[in-house]
Structures are given as C-alpha cells and as structure tokens.
Design an enzyme around this catalytic site. Structure first.
Site, mmCIF file in Angstrom:
data_model
loop_
_atom_site.group_PDB
_atom_site.id
_atom_site.type_symbol
_atom_site.label_atom_id
_atom_site.label_comp_id
_atom_site.label_asym_id
_atom_site.label_seq_id
_atom_site.Cartn_x
_atom_site.Cartn_y
_atom_site.Cartn_z
ATOM 1 N N ASP A 1 64.094 1.187 62.634
ATOM 2 C CA ASP A 1 62.687 1.334 62.275
ATOM 3 C C ASP A 1 62.522 1.839 60.840
ATOM 4 O O ASP A 1 61.473 2.382 60.482
ATOM 5 C CB ASP A 1 61.980 2.281 63.263
ATOM 6 C CG ASP A 1 60.462 2.155 63.204
ATOM 7 O OD1 ASP A 1 59.974 1.042 62.933
ATOM 8 O OD2 ASP A 1 59.764 3.166 63.427
ATOM 9 N N ASP B 1 63.451 -5.437 65.840
ATOM 10 C CA ASP B 1 63.093 -5.241 64.428
ATOM 11 C C ASP B 1 64.297 -5.168 63.491
ATOM 12 O O ASP B 1 64.120 -4.983 62.289
ATOM 13 C CB ASP B 1 62.243 -3.967 64.232
ATOM 14 C CG ASP B 1 60.815 -4.134 64.717
ATOM 15 O OD1 ASP B 1 60.436 -5.248 65.102
ATOM 16 O OD2 ASP B 1 60.073 -3.130 64.723
ATOM 17 N N ASP C 1 52.930 3.517 71.032
ATOM 18 C CA ASP C 1 53.578 2.983 69.841
ATOM 19 C C ASP C 1 53.950 4.052 68.823
ATOM 20 O O ASP C 1 54.721 3.786 67.917
ATOM 21 C CB ASP C 1 52.664 1.967 69.153
ATOM 22 C CG ASP C 1 52.582 0.664 69.916
ATOM 23 O OD1 ASP C 1 53.618 0.201 70.402
ATOM 24 O OD2 ASP C 1 51.477 0.109 70.047
#
Length: 463
Positions: free
Chosen positions: A117, A155, A305
């Site tokens: 992230d 991601d 989130d």
C-alpha cells in the site's frame, strides 16, 4: 485481522472505456451462453468470519437479519495480512483443512508484500523480500493438495508509484517466485496476480506488469478488489488484458472479479462514507464466461477501507448499507452447474429461500432431541429444498441433519448450514447463528441441487 485500505486510484485506462462501450451488450449475452471457466464447485463460507461472529453476538440488532441473510450467508475471502513466519503454515493448514472438510473451495487473499500500500492506511507486510519468501514457503506448506484460490498481493502491481526501478524489479521477481512456490507445493492451487481495475492502468500497461511479475506461471489475474466498477466493465477490461497477453505469447490466462461492493454507484475510492453502493453479484464459480473463473467477494462487505474507520474492521452500518434493499441469495452460492437445456418449469423456482414455517403436520419431538422435515420445490433438472429443524421439549445448542439424496442428485449450494458431502448421504450442521433453538421452536436451512430432490424425511441429532 486488519485488512486494507486498498487505494482506489483512477486513471484514463486508455482504450478500456471504448472497448466497454462497444461490447457491453455482448457481455450480457455471453454470461448466459458461454461455458464457465476452469474452476467448478462451491466456495467456502467461513463460519468464523467477522460478519458471522457479529451476527451471532447481536441477534436482536435491527440490522442483523439483513446482514445475516445477504452477507454472512456468503463465501468470502480470508485475508492473510498479519506477518508471522512461524505461524504461516499452521494458519493456512487450519483454514484450508476446514474448507476441505466441508468439500468447498477456500479463497485466500495473501497480503504480505514488502512496502504494501506504499505505506498508506494498510502499510505492513514483510520487512524485506527475503523474509517475504520465507513466509510464502511456510504458507505454501499448509495449502494441502485440493483446489484453493490464491489472490496474490492486491495492489502490488497496479500501485508502483513509491518504488524505484530496482525495487520494482525486485518486487516482480518476488511475486514470480511466490507464484511458483505456491504452485509447486500444491499443483491444484489457482493463483491470480494483481490487475488493478478497469479505471486505473490501461489494459496494455496492466499486461506488461503482469508479464514482468511472472503471470505465465500463474492461472491469471484478479481485478476490482480496489474499486467498485461494474462487472461488465471489469469483464471487458479483462478481455483486453487477455488479448494483450496473447499478443505477448502468454495464453490460457483467466480473470477473477471482485463483486463484493460493485452493485451501486462508483466514485470516491473510499467506501467508509459512501451509502450509494451495494453488494454486487453473489460469489460463484459458475460465471458462464470462459474467460472468467469466478466472481468472488475478496474484500469482505462491511469491512472498512481505512479513511473513517480502522482498515479491515467490521462495521455493521457499512454492511447494512451495502445489503439493504438487495434481493436475498437463493443459495450460499449460485449453482455451479450450467442451466438446464430442457424447457424451464411453468412455475419458476423461488428467488429467495422458501418460507421457514414448518409443515403443520409435523409435531415437535418429545425429549431433548430434534426433528427435521423437508419441503421440496422440484423442476426439470433441479430443485430447492427447505429443511425445518424443530427442537423437542428442551433447548438444543447445535444440530446435525442427515438427508439421503436420490441417485444422480447433487447439491450445488447451501444456505444457513454447512454441508458435508454433495451426493448420496449428506450431513448438514448448523452455522454459528442458528445452532441454538428453544424448546418447541424451529429454525430453517435450505439447499439447491441438480437432479431429483430428496424425499420428505430427514433425521436430526441434537448436539
């Protein structure tokens, strides 16, 4: 366990919007007519997930019924996001073993890559890539030898802005090695790499990143874990990525799509405050599309989130907002067999589980046991069965119902219970929220199958 913020960056995605507009109608037709992907069978519903635990602990909450019926009833991914080399094997073995015992397919989201992230709300993972490989090696030893779906590092390929060229090369090598390690340990593992989503990087750029990270060793790629794009848009994007890979000499790759939160409006990446979104298609391996292996709930609905609540924490308000007003699922997962080719029944099967009222002719049992009765809805080639479990003159705290299916019949989905087996003699056990039944009271579960449904008799044993 803490999960992820999943940065939902949006970009032009060159060419994807045009492809989507040109082929959207074709996708709708293909879903009903094409063959499914390379996976078949029911997906695993974890009876210890955060949403199941919340429902069990809050039976009187006004939101509980909606969350129970439309989210807790569904199979979702288990995230392996807490880095601990020493427990990686045992944690994987316990989860996969439980799914294997239920004869269902587990979905695992591995989220351990170094510098994940880019240091955002879901920062963490392995301290360095050598330790990452050690974790992957131990994790892989716990995967058994049956089908397991691995969503490898969300991601990790779509989000590279915080890495320099050497770090990108090292990450690509780490993901490629991880893929081969998992496939070597369990050849039946299905491994999918990160493709971001249809409004992030272009299909061509995504294909280049997948190739650099070793998609040739994987089964394909996943998309939409980090956004809320429509299933049709993601399917069109996936076709464009597959086409680009084919042009590179990499063939046979397929897509899985996260449909956990794409049933409503798109927009701002963070789902913590958005009340316009809804859960999308219920999870299934029966996609009707040869390019798509599964529609999955990778990001569990109701888990935050990270912009308003702690990333990965279960928030009942979020879950209720996603599920409220959405039709009930007919099964734990939509049927995993193709629709029958014979004419449909004149009376269509119900779109919601049959009513929970037990047949009036079935008296409650005496003593401390339980009884079970079956109400069947049969049509050409398939059936749904509603089973009512009734306690005797004392409370019960758990039950097992045994039902013998006719020859040739097979269970394709279950709701409000866990099934052991799918043909012949099948045992159904309670889930966390419906094991306790008061004296003389009833609870209900059901299942759907192909072939001829079972007779009206079933045996029940109280725990």
């Amino acid at each position: 366990m803490a999960i992820l913020s999943l940065r939902r960056r949006r970009s032009t995605a060159l060419g994807v919007a045009a492809v989507a507009a040109a082929t959207a109608a074709g996708v709708c037709l293909a879903v009903g007519s094409a063959s499914a992907g390379t996976i078949s069978g029911p997906l695993y519903r974890d009876p210890t997930s955060a949403v199941v635990r919340w429902v069990a602990a809050n039976p009187g909450d006004s939101r509980a019924a909606v969350i129970r019926d439309k989210i807790a009833s569904q199979p979702q991914a288990r995230w392996f996001a807490n880095f601990n080399i020493s427990t990686a094997q045992s944690e994987a073995a316990a989860y996969v073993g439980a799914a294997n015992a239920a004869q269902q397919i587990p979905v695992i989201a591995v989220y351990q890559i170094t510098n994940r992230d880019c240091g955002g709300a879901s920062a963490g993972g392995a301290p360095d890539l050598n330790q990452y490989q050690s974790w992957v090696s131990n994790f892989s030893r716990g995967l058994g030898n049956q089908t397991v779906i691995i969503i490898l590092e969300t991601d990790s390929l779509a989000l590279l802005t915080c890495l320099n060229s050497n770090e990108i090369n090292a990450r690509n090598q780490a993901i490629s090695t991880a893929t081969r390690t998992i496939k070597s340990a369990n050849p039946n593992a299905k491994v999918y790499l990160d493709a971001g989503h249809s409004t992030w990087n272009s299909a061509g750029e995504t294909a280049n990143r997948l190739r650099a990270a070793g998609v040739q060793y994987a089964d394909g790629f996943f998309s939409n874990v980090s956004n809320y794009n429509s299933t049709s848009s993601e399917a069109n994007f996936g076709r464009a990525v597959i086409s680009s890979l084919n042009g590179m000499g990499i063939s046979g790759k397929r897509q899985v799509i996260d449909t956990s939160r794409n049933g409503g409006a798109s927009g701002d990446w963070c789902g913590d405050d958005n009340t316009d979104r809804r859960i999308g298609m219920y999870p299934t391996t029966n996609t009707g599309d040869s390019n798509i292996d599964a529609y999955l709930w990778v990001k569990p609905p109701g888990e935050a989130d990270g912009c308003r609540f702690t990333a990965g924490s279960f928030q009942p308000d979020l879950a209720y907002s996603l599920a409220n007003g959405v039709p009930n699922p007919p099964t734990t997962a939509p049927p995993t067999t193709p629709p029958p080719t014979t004419p449909p029944p004149t009376t269509p099967p119900p779109t919601t589980p049959p009513p929970t009222t037990p047949p009036p002719t079935t008296p409650p049992p005496t003593g401390n046991g339980c009884s079970a009765s079956v109400a069947l809805n049969q049509w050409s080639g398939g059936f749904t069965a509603s089973v009512t479990v009734t306690a005797g003159s004392a409370d019960i705290n758990g039950w097992t119902v045994t039902i013998t299916l006719p020859s040739g019949a097979a269970v394709t989905g279950v709701w409000n219970a866990q099934a052991s087996g799918s043909s012949g003699t099948v045992r159904y056990t309670n889930v966390g929220y419906n094991g306790r039944v008061g004296a003389g009271q009833s609870t209900n579960f059901g299942f759907q199958g192909t072939g001829t449904g079972p007779g009206a008799t079933a045996s029940c044993v109280a725990a």
